[in-house]
Scaffold this motif. Structure first.
Motif, PDB file in Angstrom:
ATOM      1  N   ILE A 109      34.393  10.305 -10.443  1.00  0.00           N
ATOM      2  CA  ILE A 109      33.013  10.433 -10.908  1.00  0.00           C
ATOM      3  C   ILE A 109      32.241  11.215  -9.858  1.00  0.00           C
ATOM      4  O   ILE A 109      32.145  10.802  -8.701  1.00  0.00           O
ATOM      5  N   ARG A 110      31.707  12.336 -10.268  1.00  0.00           N
ATOM      6  CA  ARG A 110      31.008  13.213  -9.341  1.00  0.00           C
ATOM      7  C   ARG A 110      29.772  13.812 -10.013  1.00  0.00           C
ATOM      8  O   ARG A 110      29.685  13.905 -11.242  1.00  0.00           O
ATOM      9  N   SER A 111      28.835  14.234  -9.182  1.00  0.00           N
ATOM     10  CA  SER A 111      27.677  14.983  -9.656  1.00  0.00           C
ATOM     11  C   SER A 111      28.023  16.467  -9.618  1.00  0.00           C
ATOM     12  O   SER A 111      28.568  16.961  -8.632  1.00  0.00           O
ATOM     13  N   ILE A 112      27.715  17.166 -10.704  1.00  0.00           N
ATOM     14  CA  ILE A 112      28.118  18.567 -10.839  1.00  0.00           C
ATOM     15  C   ILE A 112      26.907  19.407 -11.215  1.00  0.00           C
ATOM     16  O   ILE A 112      26.134  19.039 -12.108  1.00  0.00           O
ATOM     17  N   ASN A 113      26.763  20.521 -10.536  1.00  0.00           N
ATOM     18  CA  ASN A 113      25.676  21.445 -10.856  1.00  0.00           C
ATOM     19  C   ASN A 113      26.062  22.308 -12.049  1.00  0.00           C
ATOM     20  O   ASN A 113      27.201  22.740 -12.181  1.00  0.00           O
ATOM     21  N   ASN A 114      25.069  22.536 -12.880  1.00  0.00           N
ATOM     22  CA  ASN A 114      25.290  23.405 -14.033  1.00  0.00           C
ATOM     23  C   ASN A 114      24.007  24.176 -14.295  1.00  0.00           C
ATOM     24  O   ASN A 114      22.997  23.606 -14.704  1.00  0.00           O
ATOM     25  N   ASN A 115      24.034  25.464 -14.054  1.00  0.00           N
ATOM     26  CA  ASN A 115      22.825  26.276 -14.196  1.00  0.00           C
ATOM     27  C   ASN A 115      22.339  26.357 -15.634  1.00  0.00           C
ATOM     28  O   ASN A 115      21.168  26.615 -15.894  1.00  0.00           O
ATOM     29  N   ASN A 116      23.239  26.132 -16.586  1.00  0.00           N
ATOM     30  CA  ASN A 116      22.864  26.266 -17.994  1.00  0.00           C
ATOM     31  C   ASN A 116      22.236  25.011 -18.565  1.00  0.00           C
ATOM     32  O   ASN A 116      21.745  25.014 -19.683  1.00  0.00           O
ATOM     33  N   ASN A 117      22.265  23.911 -17.814  1.00  0.00           N
ATOM     34  CA  ASN A 117      21.766  22.651 -18.347  1.00  0.00           C
ATOM     35  C   ASN A 117      21.056  21.887 -17.239  1.00  0.00           C
ATOM     36  O   ASN A 117      21.682  21.186 -16.457  1.00  0.00           O
ATOM     37  N   ASN A 118      19.744  22.039 -17.166  1.00  0.00           N
ATOM     38  CA  ASN A 118      18.975  21.370 -16.116  1.00  0.00           C
ATOM     39  C   ASN A 118      18.911  19.867 -16.310  1.00  0.00           C
ATOM     40  O   ASN A 118      18.622  19.123 -15.375  1.00  0.00           O
ATOM     41  N   ASN A 119      19.163  19.395 -17.548  1.00  0.00           N
ATOM     42  CA  ASN A 119      19.130  17.960 -17.805  1.00  0.00           C
ATOM     43  C   ASN A 119      20.260  17.220 -17.103  1.00  0.00           C
ATOM     44  O   ASN A 119      20.224  16.000 -16.978  1.00  0.00           O
ATOM     45  N   SER A 120      21.284  17.928 -16.674  1.00  0.00           N
ATOM     46  CA  SER A 120      22.481  17.288 -16.133  1.00  0.00           C
ATOM     47  C   SER A 120      22.456  17.115 -14.619  1.00  0.00           C
ATOM     48  O   SER A 120      23.404  16.586 -14.050  1.00  0.00           O
ATOM     49  N   ARG A 121      21.416  17.555 -13.957  1.00  0.00           N
ATOM     50  CA  ARG A 121      21.382  17.474 -12.503  1.00  0.00           C
ATOM     51  C   ARG A 121      21.378  16.023 -12.033  1.00  0.00           C
ATOM     52  O   ARG A 121      20.652  15.182 -12.562  1.00  0.00           O
ATOM     53  N   THR A 144      40.622  16.988  -3.253  1.00  0.00           N
ATOM     54  CA  THR A 144      39.740  18.156  -3.144  1.00  0.00           C
ATOM     55  C   THR A 144      38.380  17.884  -3.765  1.00  0.00           C
ATOM     56  O   THR A 144      37.333  18.210  -3.188  1.00  0.00           O
ATOM     57  N   VAL A 145      38.381  17.272  -4.931  1.00  0.00           N
ATOM     58  CA  VAL A 145      37.124  17.004  -5.636  1.00  0.00           C
ATOM     59  C   VAL A 145      36.287  15.964  -4.898  1.00  0.00           C
ATOM     60  O   VAL A 145      35.058  16.101  -4.780  1.00  0.00           O
ATOM     61  N   MET A 146      36.929  14.935  -4.378  1.00  0.00           N
ATOM     62  CA  MET A 146      36.194  13.852  -3.730  1.00  0.00           C
ATOM     63  C   MET A 146      35.646  14.254  -2.365  1.00  0.00           C
ATOM     64  O   MET A 146      34.723  13.611  -1.853  1.00  0.00           O
ATOM     65  N   ASN A 147      36.183  15.292  -1.761  1.00  0.00           N
ATOM     66  CA  ASN A 147      35.761  15.676  -0.417  1.00  0.00           C
ATOM     67  C   ASN A 147      34.929  16.952  -0.396  1.00  0.00           C
ATOM     68  O   ASN A 147      34.798  17.594   0.647  1.00  0.00           O
ATOM     69  N   ASN A 148      34.383  17.313  -1.526  1.00  0.00           N
ATOM     70  CA  ASN A 148      33.478  18.457  -1.597  1.00  0.00           C
ATOM     71  C   ASN A 148      32.217  18.048  -2.348  1.00  0.00           C
ATOM     72  O   ASN A 148      32.292  17.517  -3.465  1.00  0.00           O
ATOM     73  N   GLU A 149      31.083  18.285  -1.710  1.00  0.00           N
ATOM     74  CA  GLU A 149      29.809  17.896  -2.304  1.00  0.00           C
ATOM     75  C   GLU A 149      29.286  18.936  -3.290  1.00  0.00           C
ATOM     76  O   GLU A 149      28.592  18.605  -4.237  1.00  0.00           O
ATOM     77  N   GLN A 150      29.596  20.193  -3.060  1.00  0.00           N
ATOM     78  CA  GLN A 150      29.053  21.269  -3.883  1.00  0.00           C
ATOM     79  C   GLN A 150      30.040  21.625  -4.997  1.00  0.00           C
ATOM     80  O   GLN A 150      30.868  22.510  -4.862  1.00  0.00           O
ATOM     81  N   LEU A 151      29.951  20.902  -6.077  1.00  0.00           N
ATOM     82  CA  LEU A 151      30.806  21.162  -7.231  1.00  0.00           C
ATOM     83  C   LEU A 151      29.987  21.830  -8.328  1.00  0.00           C
ATOM     84  O   LEU A 151      28.829  21.477  -8.566  1.00  0.00           O
ATOM     85  N   LYS A 152      30.607  22.759  -9.001  1.00  0.00           N
ATOM     86  CA  LYS A 152      29.929  23.498 -10.054  1.00  0.00           C
ATOM     87  C   LYS A 152      30.848  23.611 -11.260  1.00  0.00           C
ATOM     88  O   LYS A 152      32.066  23.738 -11.123  1.00  0.00           O
ATOM     89  N   TRP A 153      30.249  23.555 -12.438  1.00  0.00           N
ATOM     90  CA  TRP A 153      31.009  23.652 -13.688  1.00  0.00           C
ATOM     91  C   TRP A 153      30.950  25.084 -14.196  1.00  0.00           C
ATOM     92  O   TRP A 153      29.884  25.637 -14.427  1.00  0.00           O
ATOM     93  N   ASP A 199      33.344  27.927 -16.721  1.00  0.00           N
ATOM     94  CA  ASP A 199      34.517  28.277 -17.534  1.00  0.00           C
ATOM     95  C   ASP A 199      35.401  27.061 -17.803  1.00  0.00           C
ATOM     96  O   ASP A 199      36.626  27.094 -17.644  1.00  0.00           O
ATOM     97  N   ASP A 200      34.762  25.962 -18.185  1.00  0.00           N
ATOM     98  CA  ASP A 200      35.460  24.743 -18.606  1.00  0.00           C
ATOM     99  C   ASP A 200      36.242  24.061 -17.495  1.00  0.00           C
ATOM    100  O   ASP A 200      37.180  23.300 -17.771  1.00  0.00           O
ATOM    101  N   HIS A 201      35.898  24.285 -16.244  1.00  0.00           N
ATOM    102  CA  HIS A 201      36.538  23.532 -15.171  1.00  0.00           C
ATOM    103  C   HIS A 201      35.634  23.521 -13.946  1.00  0.00           C
ATOM    104  O   HIS A 201      34.663  24.280 -13.852  1.00  0.00           O
ATOM    105  N   VAL A 202      35.963  22.639 -13.011  1.00  0.00           N
ATOM    106  CA  VAL A 202      35.168  22.469 -11.800  1.00  0.00           C
ATOM    107  C   VAL A 202      35.615  23.466 -10.742  1.00  0.00           C
ATOM    108  O   VAL A 202      36.817  23.679 -10.548  1.00  0.00           O
ATOM    109  N   ILE A 203      34.641  24.059 -10.066  1.00  0.00           N
ATOM    110  CA  ILE A 203      34.952  24.941  -8.943  1.00  0.00           C
ATOM    111  C   ILE A 203      34.160  24.471  -7.725  1.00  0.00           C
ATOM    112  O   ILE A 203      33.164  23.755  -7.845  1.00  0.00           O
ATOM    113  N   ILE A 204      34.620  24.869  -6.551  1.00  0.00           N
ATOM    114  CA  ILE A 204      33.911  24.551  -5.314  1.00  0.00           C
ATOM    115  C   ILE A 204      32.849  25.613  -5.102  1.00  0.00           C
ATOM    116  O   ILE A 204      33.154  26.801  -4.994  1.00  0.00           O
ATOM    117  N   HIS A 205      31.591  25.169  -5.063  1.00  0.00           N
ATOM    118  CA  HIS A 205      30.473  26.119  -4.981  1.00  0.00           C
ATOM    119  C   HIS A 205      30.225  26.510  -3.518  1.00  0.00           C
ATOM    120  O   HIS A 205      30.069  25.655  -2.667  1.00  0.00           O
TER     121      HIS A 205
END
Length: 331
Positions: free
Chosen positions: A286-298, A314-323, A325-331
């Motif tokens: 469970i992580r918080s993910i940034n999404n520029n297309n949906n401000n409601n999700s912050r 990898t996911v648990m040890n990175n704070e800057q996650l971004k959604w 193309d249908d997957h999580v990337i390290i921002h």
């Protein structure tokens, strides 16, 4: 001339049978015609919707159906009728577009509703309904589904096939999770999941261009994220399949034994980080993910399904996650 008309009216009243005069004075008589196909005084001789005979009193629900049929059969309200079951809706199956069954005593989702092919607006607020049938997928025209204050614990797969749905309200239920298939509701604009038991939203929710997202009173606080992501050890066969799928070529897989090939050809999903094949239940984060297309999700918690321990780390040890193309990337 006027006096003659008055005398003639008085004479005609005097000539009426006494039974007719008594009939007019009764307040509870709806239909005064002597010859009626379905009604006889306060009682009916047969249902207006089937050929069965009986002496049952006409209920408010049937009166509502008759009124709807008279006005075109587009709108029908059973609001606060305290019904434990609905009368037959088949006479309105091809015309009804708006149905309100709020504030009743329905414990089972009425099957007749699934036959209302033109239905666009369905409201079922305040009923003790525990389950929505998958047959709801037949309501292809449905644009609004409101079923708050019920006893739902799950949403069926058929609900996520309502591609015309624009508003979904499942607040004040007992939902513990929502399927990742919610992304199929591509026209959804408003989603209300307040007052449930959700620990997070499926990350695929970020694929929907929501205008309004209501999530208050769930288990979304960050202090609960770790508690709600306890993962069981992966099965050895699932771990082996994950490694083989990542590092084997197609020609190499064809040389494996048939039982191994069968496992490799039936993944249970796709990893939300590496986009590789996932086998078994995978691992959950469970992580918080940034999404520029949906401000409601912050700052909202999203549930990720991951294929292996390295992806989880990898996911648990990175704070800057971004959604993207249908997957999580390290921002």
């Amino acid at each position: 001339m006027l006096a003659e008309l008055l005398r003639e009216a008085e004479t005609s009243v005097e000539r009426r049978p006494s039974a007719d005069i008594q009939l007019e004075n009764r307040d509870d008589v709806i239909i005064q015609s002597r010859a009626s196909k379905f009604f006889c005084g306060e009682q009916r001789t047969s249902s207006p919707f089937d050929d069965s005979s009986g002496n049952e009193a006409i209920g408010p629900a049937e009166v509502a159906i008759l009124q709807s049929m008279v006005t075109g059969g587009h709108m029908l309200s059973f609001k606060a009728h305290f019904l434990s079951e609905l009368p037959s809706l088949l006479p309105l199956s091809n015309t009804l577009t708006h149905l309100n069954v709020s504030f009743n005593c329905l414990q089972v989702f009425p099957k007749d509703i699934c036959q209302l092919t033109q239905l666009k607006d369905l409201r079922l607020r305040n009923n003790p309904i525990r389950e929505i049938p998958s047959a709801i997928r037949s309501l292809k025209s449905l644009q609004l589904l409101s079923i708050p204050f019920n006893l739902l614990t799950d949403l069926p797969q058929g609900l996520f096939e309502l591609y015309s749905l624009e508003e979904l309200d499942v607040s004040h239920n007992s939902l513990q999770w929502i399927s990742r298939d919610i992304q199929q509701l591509c026209n959804l604009k408003r989603l209300n999941v307040q007052c449930n038991q959700l620990s997070g939203l499926p990350v695929t929710t970020l694929n929907i261009q929501l205008q309004q997202l209501l999530v208050d009173s769930n288990y979304f606080h960050q202090l609960l994220w770790k508690e709600n992501t306890h993962n069981s050890p992966q099965m050895l066969s699932d771990m082996c399949c994950t490694v083989l799928a990542k590092h084997s070529t197609v020609s190499a897989i064809e040389e494996y034994p048939q039982d191994i090939q069968a496992l490799l050809n039936n993944p249970t999903g796709t990893c939300d980080y590496c986009q590789g094949a996932m086998y078994g239940c995978g691992l959950r984060a469970i992580r918080s993910i940034n999404n520029n297309n949906n401000n409601n999700s912050r700052h909202l918690p999203f549930i990720l399904q991951l294929c292996s321990a390295p992806c989880l780390y990898t996911v648990m040890n990175n704070e800057q996650l971004k959604w993207k193309d249908d997957h999580v990337i390290i921002h």
